[in-house]
Motif scaffolding. Sequence first.
Motif, PDB file in Angstrom:
ATOM      1  N   LEU A 271       0.839  -1.201   0.000  1.00  0.00           N
ATOM      2  CA  LEU A 271       0.000   0.000   0.000  1.00  0.00           C
ATOM      3  C   LEU A 271       0.874   1.251   0.000  1.00  0.00           C
ATOM      4  O   LEU A 271       0.682   2.162  -0.821  1.00  0.00           O
ATOM      5  N   GLU A 272       1.831   1.303   0.914  1.00  0.00           N
ATOM      6  CA  GLU A 272       2.724   2.470   0.994  1.00  0.00           C
ATOM      7  C   GLU A 272       3.525   2.633  -0.292  1.00  0.00           C
ATOM      8  O   GLU A 272       3.719   3.752  -0.766  1.00  0.00           O
ATOM      9  N   GLU A 273       3.978   1.537  -0.845  1.00  0.00           N
ATOM     10  CA  GLU A 273       4.753   1.588  -2.090  1.00  0.00           C
ATOM     11  C   GLU A 273       3.934   2.234  -3.200  1.00  0.00           C
ATOM     12  O   GLU A 273       4.416   3.152  -3.894  1.00  0.00           O
ATOM     13  N   ALA A 274       2.708   1.770  -3.392  1.00  0.00           N
ATOM     14  CA  ALA A 274       1.867   2.313  -4.454  1.00  0.00           C
ATOM     15  C   ALA A 274       1.446   3.752  -4.153  1.00  0.00           C
ATOM     16  O   ALA A 274       1.386   4.591  -5.058  1.00  0.00           O
ATOM     17  N   LEU A 275       1.161   4.035  -2.888  1.00  0.00           N
ATOM     18  CA  LEU A 275       0.765   5.390  -2.515  1.00  0.00           C
ATOM     19  C   LEU A 275       1.864   6.379  -2.846  1.00  0.00           C
ATOM     20  O   LEU A 275       1.603   7.450  -3.419  1.00  0.00           O
ATOM     21  N   ARG A 276       3.103   6.047  -2.507  1.00  0.00           N
ATOM     22  CA  ARG A 276       4.207   6.984  -2.754  1.00  0.00           C
ATOM     23  C   ARG A 276       4.530   7.098  -4.240  1.00  0.00           C
ATOM     24  O   ARG A 276       5.018   8.140  -4.695  1.00  0.00           O
ATOM     25  N   GLU A 277       4.232   6.065  -5.025  1.00  0.00           N
ATOM     26  CA  GLU A 277       4.413   6.149  -6.471  1.00  0.00           C
ATOM     27  C   GLU A 277       3.403   7.106  -7.109  1.00  0.00           C
ATOM     28  O   GLU A 277       3.722   7.792  -8.086  1.00  0.00           O
ATOM     29  N   HIS A 278       2.188   7.136  -6.552  1.00  0.00           N
ATOM     30  CA  HIS A 278       1.102   7.859  -7.215  1.00  0.00           C
ATOM     31  C   HIS A 278       0.748   9.188  -6.554  1.00  0.00           C
ATOM     32  O   HIS A 278       0.140  10.039  -7.211  1.00  0.00           O
ATOM     33  N   ALA A 279       1.080   9.379  -5.287  1.00  0.00           N
ATOM     34  CA  ALA A 279       0.821  10.659  -4.620  1.00  0.00           C
ATOM     35  C   ALA A 279       1.990  11.594  -4.912  1.00  0.00           C
ATOM     36  O   ALA A 279       2.903  11.749  -4.104  1.00  0.00           O
ATOM     37  N   ARG A 280       1.973  12.227  -6.058  1.00  0.00           N
ATOM     38  CA  ARG A 280       3.142  12.970  -6.549  1.00  0.00           C
ATOM     39  C   ARG A 280       3.083  14.470  -6.251  1.00  0.00           C
ATOM     40  O   ARG A 280       4.131  15.110  -6.212  1.00  0.00           O
ATOM     41  N   MET A 281       1.892  15.008  -6.056  1.00  0.00           N
ATOM     42  CA  MET A 281       1.807  16.426  -5.725  1.00  0.00           C
ATOM     43  C   MET A 281       2.392  16.645  -4.327  1.00  0.00           C
ATOM     44  O   MET A 281       2.213  15.817  -3.429  1.00  0.00           O
ATOM     45  N   ASP A 282       3.068  17.767  -4.146  1.00  0.00           N
ATOM     46  CA  ASP A 282       3.729  18.009  -2.864  1.00  0.00           C
ATOM     47  C   ASP A 282       2.774  17.927  -1.689  1.00  0.00           C
ATOM     48  O   ASP A 282       3.083  17.345  -0.644  1.00  0.00           O
ATOM     49  N   PHE A 283       1.564  18.502  -1.827  1.00  0.00           N
ATOM     50  CA  PHE A 283       0.636  18.511  -0.702  1.00  0.00           C
ATOM     51  C   PHE A 283       0.166  17.099  -0.360  1.00  0.00           C
ATOM     52  O   PHE A 283      -0.164  16.809   0.794  1.00  0.00           O
ATOM     53  N   ALA A 284       0.153  16.213  -1.356  1.00  0.00           N
ATOM     54  CA  ALA A 284      -0.332  14.856  -1.115  1.00  0.00           C
ATOM     55  C   ALA A 284       0.713  13.970  -0.448  1.00  0.00           C
ATOM     56  O   ALA A 284       0.364  12.944   0.157  1.00  0.00           O
ATOM     57  N   LYS A 285       1.956  14.345  -0.526  1.00  0.00           N
ATOM     58  CA  LYS A 285       3.029  13.505   0.024  1.00  0.00           C
ATOM     59  C   LYS A 285       2.997  13.446   1.548  1.00  0.00           C
ATOM     60  O   LYS A 285       3.604  12.554   2.143  1.00  0.00           O
ATOM     61  N   ARG A 286       2.276  14.368   2.174  1.00  0.00           N
ATOM     62  CA  ARG A 286       2.270  14.407   3.638  1.00  0.00           C
ATOM     63  C   ARG A 286       1.267  13.436   4.246  1.00  0.00           C
ATOM     64  O   ARG A 286       1.271  13.220   5.463  1.00  0.00           O
ATOM     65  N   VAL A 287       0.381  12.829   3.453  1.00  0.00           N
ATOM     66  CA  VAL A 287      -0.660  11.975   4.008  1.00  0.00           C
ATOM     67  C   VAL A 287      -0.048  10.767   4.717  1.00  0.00           C
ATOM     68  O   VAL A 287       0.944  10.196   4.266  1.00  0.00           O
ATOM     69  N   LYS A 288      -0.633  10.397   5.848  1.00  0.00           N
ATOM     70  CA  LYS A 288      -0.191   9.232   6.604  1.00  0.00           C
ATOM     71  C   LYS A 288      -1.308   8.201   6.618  1.00  0.00           C
ATOM     72  O   LYS A 288      -2.483   8.540   6.828  1.00  0.00           O
ATOM     73  N   VAL A 289      -0.936   6.948   6.412  1.00  0.00           N
ATOM     74  CA  VAL A 289      -1.891   5.839   6.472  1.00  0.00           C
ATOM     75  C   VAL A 289      -1.568   5.021   7.714  1.00  0.00           C
ATOM     76  O   VAL A 289      -0.437   4.550   7.881  1.00  0.00           O
ATOM     77  N   VAL A 290      -2.567   4.853   8.590  1.00  0.00           N
ATOM     78  CA  VAL A 290      -2.324   4.191   9.874  1.00  0.00           C
ATOM     79  C   VAL A 290      -3.422   3.163  10.136  1.00  0.00           C
ATOM     80  O   VAL A 290      -4.551   3.307   9.667  1.00  0.00           O
ATOM     81  N   PRO A 291      -3.111   2.110  10.897  1.00  0.00           N
ATOM     82  CA  PRO A 291      -4.162   1.163  11.285  1.00  0.00           C
ATOM     83  C   PRO A 291      -5.182   1.843  12.189  1.00  0.00           C
ATOM     84  O   PRO A 291      -4.849   2.697  13.000  1.00  0.00           O
TER      85      PRO A 291
END
Length: 325
Positions: A271-291
């Motif tokens: 999930l993190e791998e794909a998220l970081r590949e596709h969340a390319r806008m600077d503002f989107a890079k700050r999102v955190k995914v947590v359980p």
Amino acid sequence: MILAIDIGGTKLAAGLVSDDGALVTSRRVATPQSGDAEDLWTALTDLIEPLAAGVDGVGVGCGGPMVWPSGEVSPLNIPAWRGFPVRSRLQALFPGLPVRLHNDAICVAAAEHWRGAGQGSANMLGMVVSTGVGGGLILGDRLIDGGTGNAGHIGHVIVEPGGVPCGCGGRGCLEAVARGPGLVEWALAHGWTPGERTSSEARPYREDREVTARDLAADARAGDAVATAAMRRAGRALGIAIASATHLCDLDVVTIGGGLAQTGDLLFDPLEEALREHARMDFAKRVKVVPAALGQDAGLVGGAALILAEERYWLGHPPVGVERR
């Protein structure tokens, strides 16, 4: 004290939630599978009867689709209820009290924002990944309902155009790819032999029981290539969908609960791998995914939040005949 109810295809749960969001007591029973609407209603009323005295309101989470906010429900996983007026039935049992109902995944999202892993975030997506994939959206510190109460329904974001059929009638939806039964079906079609890696004479795999995503995760953790590929496929689909949602909604946090979330790094690493590949806008890079943090109690806490924190989770939709408090 709020009576909170969580209506699901396998279990019915009810509990008392105090004004600080703490679950004081709870009860659970299996959901009747008779196919009779009144059998299910009787099971629900029997469940809540010992908890009903002296409550100040009733908050309910239930699977959809539903007519919202009036509360006629037709849960896909409860065939006995089609257009069943669960909210008006409860209003008749609790005259004069607020009775509020929302989608169960939205209640889970509200709970995680109010008292769980999303506390402190004003812009959050709460997700449930289990036999289905659902979600609820918090923006500006408030639940976003949308025109029909279905905002945040990330399970039907397309992640594989023209991909596998989904129960909604579309193809390639996140739910079709990442839900537990879909993963099992995909793995079996690609040559997975359940239990080959994890069975032993001491703990043989029983072929007479239903194969689940838990079996798939166990084999993946033991090194089965097909099981690992299935989990990776689900994780990457989730990452792609979350990247799209983050670009659209400028999210701070995404919480993920449900049975599949219990598989840990098997799901969260791809999930993190794909998220970081596709969340390319600077503002989107700050999102955190947590359980998610509240486990099986989240639906009850979220149901109570519809009343106890109505300024954030029940906006502009007071129950019929009941004034907002």
